[in-house]
Scaffold this active site. Structure first.
Site, PDB file in Angstrom:
ATOM      1  N   GLU A   2       0.868   3.844   1.880  1.00  0.00           N
ATOM      2  CA  GLU A   2       1.344   4.223   3.211  1.00  0.00           C
ATOM      3  C   GLU A   2       2.523   3.350   3.648  1.00  0.00           C
ATOM      4  OE1 GLU A   2      -3.263   4.399   3.560  1.00  0.00           O
ATOM      5  OE2 GLU A   2      -1.769   3.327   2.368  1.00  0.00           O
ATOM      6  N   HIS A  35       0.848  -1.196   0.000  1.00  0.00           N
ATOM      7  CA  HIS A  35       0.000   0.000   0.000  1.00  0.00           C
ATOM      8  C   HIS A  35       0.884   1.248   0.000  1.00  0.00           C
ATOM      9  CE1 HIS A  35      -3.854  -1.990   1.805  1.00  0.00           C
ATOM     10  NE2 HIS A  35      -3.327  -2.703   0.823  1.00  0.00           N
ATOM     11  N   CYS A  66      -2.356  -0.584   7.510  1.00  0.00           N
ATOM     12  CA  CYS A  66      -1.549   0.636   7.469  1.00  0.00           C
ATOM     13  C   CYS A  66      -1.655   1.407   8.782  1.00  0.00           C
ATOM     14  CB  CYS A  66      -1.965   1.501   6.288  1.00  0.00           C
ATOM     15  SG  CYS A  66      -1.573   0.733   4.701  1.00  0.00           S
ATOM     16  N   CYS A 114      -6.072   1.829   5.833  1.00  0.00           N
ATOM     17  CA  CYS A 114      -6.740   0.588   6.224  1.00  0.00           C
ATOM     18  C   CYS A 114      -6.205   0.134   7.586  1.00  0.00           C
ATOM     19  CB  CYS A 114      -6.495  -0.495   5.169  1.00  0.00           C
ATOM     20  SG  CYS A 114      -4.791  -1.117   5.143  1.00  0.00           S
TER      21      CYS A 114
END
Length: 136
Positions: A48, A46, A79, A76
């Site tokens: 992040e 992801h 993260c 999410c």
């Protein structure tokens, strides 16, 4: 947030879910990324997560104190957990993720982390909506 949005647009152009992130310290971008889950065939890639790793490498340590993460979509659960452990000082979010965001999943951030929602919310939300309309 504009730089994070540019990262999200790069992800969109590559067929990745359009989430972008940048980490800033002392008004200087030290990390930038976008989702790379398709390219790397890695569910943890992801925006992040990529930005956290790059920022930690830049700083030479695992904690992101005095750093701000600008991200186009609410993090999410995964993260949020990584951000919790990084002890990042501030997170600025574009669009909320009411289905898979950390708040909907009951996750939390570090108690000292400040979070701001709704910066460039419409632009971030529209990019995400357009991406998924094109996929269907």
């Amino acid at each position: 947030m504009q730089k994070a949005f540019q990262e999200a647009e790069d992800a969109f152009d590559k067929g990745e879910i359009p989430v972008g992130a940048v980490v800033v310290i002392n008004n200087r971008i030290i990390a930038r990324s976008h989702n790379l889950t398709e390219l790397l065939n890695d569910v943890t890639a992801h925006a992040e997560m990529q930005a956290i790793t790059a920022a930690a490498n830049f700083l030479g340590g695992k904690y992101l104190k005095n750093c701000t993460l600008y991200v186009t979509l609410e993090p999410c659960q995964m993260c949020a957990g990584a951000l919790y452990w990084s002890q990042i000082t501030k997170i600025v979010c574009g669009a909320s993720d009411e289905k898979r965001g950390f708040r909907a999943m009951g996750s939390q951030l570090h108690p000292k982390t400040e979070i701001i929602f709704g910066i460039m919310e419409q632009e971030c939300s529209n990019l995400m909506t357009t991406f998924f309309k094109n996929k269907r």
